[in-house]
Motif scaffolding. Structure first.
Motif, PDB file in Angstrom:
ATOM      1  N   ALA A 281       0.829  -1.211   0.000  1.00 31.07           N
ATOM      2  CA  ALA A 281       0.000   0.000   0.000  1.00 31.07           C
ATOM      3  C   ALA A 281       0.863   1.260   0.000  1.00 31.07           C
ATOM      4  N   ALA A 282       1.983   1.242   0.728  1.00 36.56           N
ATOM      5  CA  ALA A 282       2.854   2.418   0.808  1.00 36.56           C
ATOM      6  C   ALA A 282       3.726   2.583  -0.431  1.00 36.56           C
ATOM      7  N   ALA A 283       4.303   1.484  -0.905  1.00 36.55           N
ATOM      8  CA  ALA A 283       5.298   1.569  -1.971  1.00 36.55           C
ATOM      9  C   ALA A 283       4.717   1.396  -3.372  1.00 36.55           C
ATOM     10  N   PHE A 284       3.769   0.486  -3.518  1.00 39.61           N
ATOM     11  CA  PHE A 284       3.189   0.161  -4.827  1.00 39.61           C
ATOM     12  C   PHE A 284       1.676   0.028  -4.709  1.00 39.61           C
ATOM     13  N   PRO A 285       0.961   1.114  -4.498  1.00 41.84           N
ATOM     14  CA  PRO A 285      -0.469   1.013  -4.205  1.00 41.84           C
ATOM     15  C   PRO A 285      -1.303   0.315  -5.280  1.00 41.84           C
ATOM     16  N   SER A 286      -0.872   0.303  -6.515  1.00 41.44           N
ATOM     17  CA  SER A 286      -1.673  -0.325  -7.558  1.00 41.44           C
ATOM     18  C   SER A 286      -1.112  -1.679  -8.013  1.00 41.44           C
ATOM     19  N   MET A 287      -0.097  -2.190  -7.312  1.00 39.83           N
ATOM     20  CA  MET A 287       0.527  -3.453  -7.717  1.00 39.83           C
ATOM     21  C   MET A 287      -0.319  -4.649  -7.301  1.00 39.83           C
ATOM     22  N   HIS A 288      -0.404  -5.628  -8.174  1.00 35.55           N
ATOM     23  CA  HIS A 288      -1.092  -6.881  -7.883  1.00 35.55           C
ATOM     24  C   HIS A 288      -0.251  -7.661  -6.873  1.00 35.55           C
ATOM     25  N   SER A 289      -0.901  -8.339  -5.963  1.00 30.94           N
ATOM     26  CA  SER A 289      -0.192  -9.060  -4.902  1.00 30.94           C
ATOM     27  C   SER A 289       0.746 -10.135  -5.446  1.00 30.94           C
ATOM     28  N   LYS A 290       0.395 -10.763  -6.552  1.00 32.73           N
ATOM     29  CA  LYS A 290       1.286 -11.793  -7.124  1.00 32.73           C
ATOM     30  C   LYS A 290       2.548 -11.158  -7.698  1.00 32.73           C
ATOM     31  N   ASP A 291       2.412  -9.970  -8.259  1.00 32.54           N
ATOM     32  CA  ASP A 291       3.596  -9.254  -8.742  1.00 32.54           C
ATOM     33  C   ASP A 291       4.488  -8.853  -7.567  1.00 32.54           C
ATOM     34  N   TRP A 292       3.869  -8.456  -6.454  1.00 33.29           N
ATOM     35  CA  TRP A 292       4.624  -8.113  -5.248  1.00 33.29           C
ATOM     36  C   TRP A 292       5.430  -9.316  -4.771  1.00 33.29           C
ATOM     37  N   LEU A 293       4.816 -10.485  -4.732  1.00 36.51           N
ATOM     38  CA  LEU A 293       5.524 -11.694  -4.288  1.00 36.51           C
ATOM     39  C   LEU A 293       6.701 -12.004  -5.203  1.00 36.51           C
ATOM     40  N   THR A 294       6.531 -11.807  -6.500  1.00 31.73           N
ATOM     41  CA  THR A 294       7.633 -12.018  -7.450  1.00 31.73           C
ATOM     42  C   THR A 294       8.762 -11.036  -7.171  1.00 31.73           C
ATOM     43  N   LEU A 295       8.412  -9.796  -6.913  1.00 36.63           N
ATOM     44  CA  LEU A 295       9.406  -8.769  -6.617  1.00 36.63           C
ATOM     45  C   LEU A 295      10.162  -9.088  -5.328  1.00 36.63           C
ATOM     46  N   VAL A 296       9.447  -9.497  -4.290  1.00 37.27           N
ATOM     47  CA  VAL A 296      10.077  -9.833  -3.008  1.00 37.27           C
ATOM     48  C   VAL A 296      11.031 -11.024  -3.165  1.00 37.27           C
ATOM     49  N   GLN A 297      10.632 -12.012  -3.935  1.00 37.03           N
ATOM     50  CA  GLN A 297      11.488 -13.186  -4.133  1.00 37.03           C
ATOM     51  C   GLN A 297      12.794 -12.835  -4.845  1.00 37.03           C
ATOM     52  N   ALA A 298      12.779 -11.795  -5.664  1.00 39.87           N
ATOM     53  CA  ALA A 298      13.979 -11.402  -6.410  1.00 39.87           C
ATOM     54  C   ALA A 298      14.894 -10.478  -5.615  1.00 39.87           C
ATOM     55  N   ALA A 299      14.444  -9.992  -4.468  1.00 38.36           N
ATOM     56  CA  ALA A 299      15.200  -8.994  -3.702  1.00 38.36           C
ATOM     57  C   ALA A 299      16.303  -9.620  -2.854  1.00 38.36           C
ATOM     58  N   CYS A 300      17.301  -8.810  -2.579  1.00 38.55           N
ATOM     59  CA  CYS A 300      18.313  -9.140  -1.569  1.00 38.55           C
ATOM     60  C   CYS A 300      17.866  -8.429  -0.297  1.00 38.55           C
ATOM     61  N   LYS A 301      17.777  -9.173   0.791  1.00 40.93           N
ATOM     62  CA  LYS A 301      17.286  -8.624   2.054  1.00 40.93           C
ATOM     63  C   LYS A 301      18.458  -8.509   3.020  1.00 40.93           C
ATOM     64  N   HIS A 302      18.606  -7.330   3.656  1.00 39.04           N
ATOM     65  CA  HIS A 302      19.708  -7.101   4.588  1.00 39.04           C
ATOM     66  C   HIS A 302      19.201  -6.444   5.863  1.00 39.04           C
ATOM     67  N   GLU A 303      19.771  -6.875   6.986  1.00 39.76           N
ATOM     68  CA  GLU A 303      19.476  -6.205   8.249  1.00 39.76           C
ATOM     69  C   GLU A 303      20.549  -5.163   8.491  1.00 39.76           C
ATOM     70  N   VAL A 304      20.117  -3.988   8.925  1.00 39.11           N
ATOM     71  CA  VAL A 304      21.022  -2.874   9.171  1.00 39.11           C
ATOM     72  C   VAL A 304      20.811  -2.416  10.610  1.00 39.11           C
ATOM     73  N   ARG A 305      21.880  -2.124  11.308  1.00 34.28           N
ATOM     74  CA  ARG A 305      21.807  -1.739  12.723  1.00 34.28           C
ATOM     75  C   ARG A 305      21.751  -0.218  12.898  1.00 34.28           C
ATOM     76  N   LYS A 306      21.363   0.191  14.086  1.00 34.71           N
ATOM     77  CA  LYS A 306      21.247   1.609  14.415  1.00 34.71           C
ATOM     78  C   LYS A 306      22.533   2.361  14.085  1.00 34.71           C
ATOM     79  N   ASP A 307      22.384   3.540  13.530  1.00 37.89           N
ATOM     80  CA  ASP A 307      23.448   4.459  13.134  1.00 37.89           C
ATOM     81  C   ASP A 307      24.206   4.045  11.877  1.00 37.89           C
ATOM     82  N   GLU A 308      23.893   2.899  11.287  1.00 38.63           N
ATOM     83  CA  GLU A 308      24.536   2.518  10.029  1.00 38.63           C
ATOM     84  C   GLU A 308      23.926   3.306   8.880  1.00 38.63           C
ATOM     85  N   LEU A 309      24.777   3.606   7.884  1.00 35.64           N
ATOM     86  CA  LEU A 309      24.310   4.299   6.691  1.00 35.64           C
ATOM     87  C   LEU A 309      23.719   3.303   5.701  1.00 35.64           C
TER      88      LEU A 309
END
Length: 130
Positions: free
Chosen positions: A24-52
């Protein structure tokens, strides 16, 4: 078969509450199946406080989405610092306008929550997906 396939593709996928908020915030008109495809292709990283997440003048070569946590964006044009919530993007101008026209970050982004999670997609990945 073709009719069943079309109906199947048009049915929304089940998303958890966090994913629904991000879509809803990033892609309000995106179909949920397209969102799942996009998420599967992403690299996910955890970032700690004060990191750039991004620094002023850095070359941008991927789209970055703040998945969870909070960050502060400080711009070089003198605007007051901006509080950033999940669903905020960086690098979208470089992807949409092209690296020849817009390839240096005009801001720095620092994590202010204890941790944050960012999702990243290389521009060539996005080109292939879209």
């Amino acid at each position: 078969y073709k009719a069943l396939r079309e109906v199947s593709q048009s049915i929304e996928a089940t998303l958890d509450a966090e994913s629904r908020q991000l879509v809803a915030a990033a892609f309000p008109s995106m179909h949920s199946k397209d969102w799942l495809t996009l998420v599967q292709a992403a690299c996910k990283h955890e970032v700690r406080k004060d990191e750039l997440i991004l620094d002023v003048g850095a070359s941008t070569h991927m789209l970055t989405l703040l998945w969870s946590g909070n960050a502060v964006e400080t711009r070089i044009d003198g605007l007051p610092p901006l509080a950033r919530q999940p669903g905020t993007f960086w690098g979208e101008l470089t992807w949409s306008l092209g690296q020849e026209r817009y390839n240096k970050s005009p801001c720095s982004v620092r994590v202010v929550s204890e941790t944050a999670v960012i999702m990243m997609w290389r521009y060539d990945q996005l080109d292939a997906l879209t």
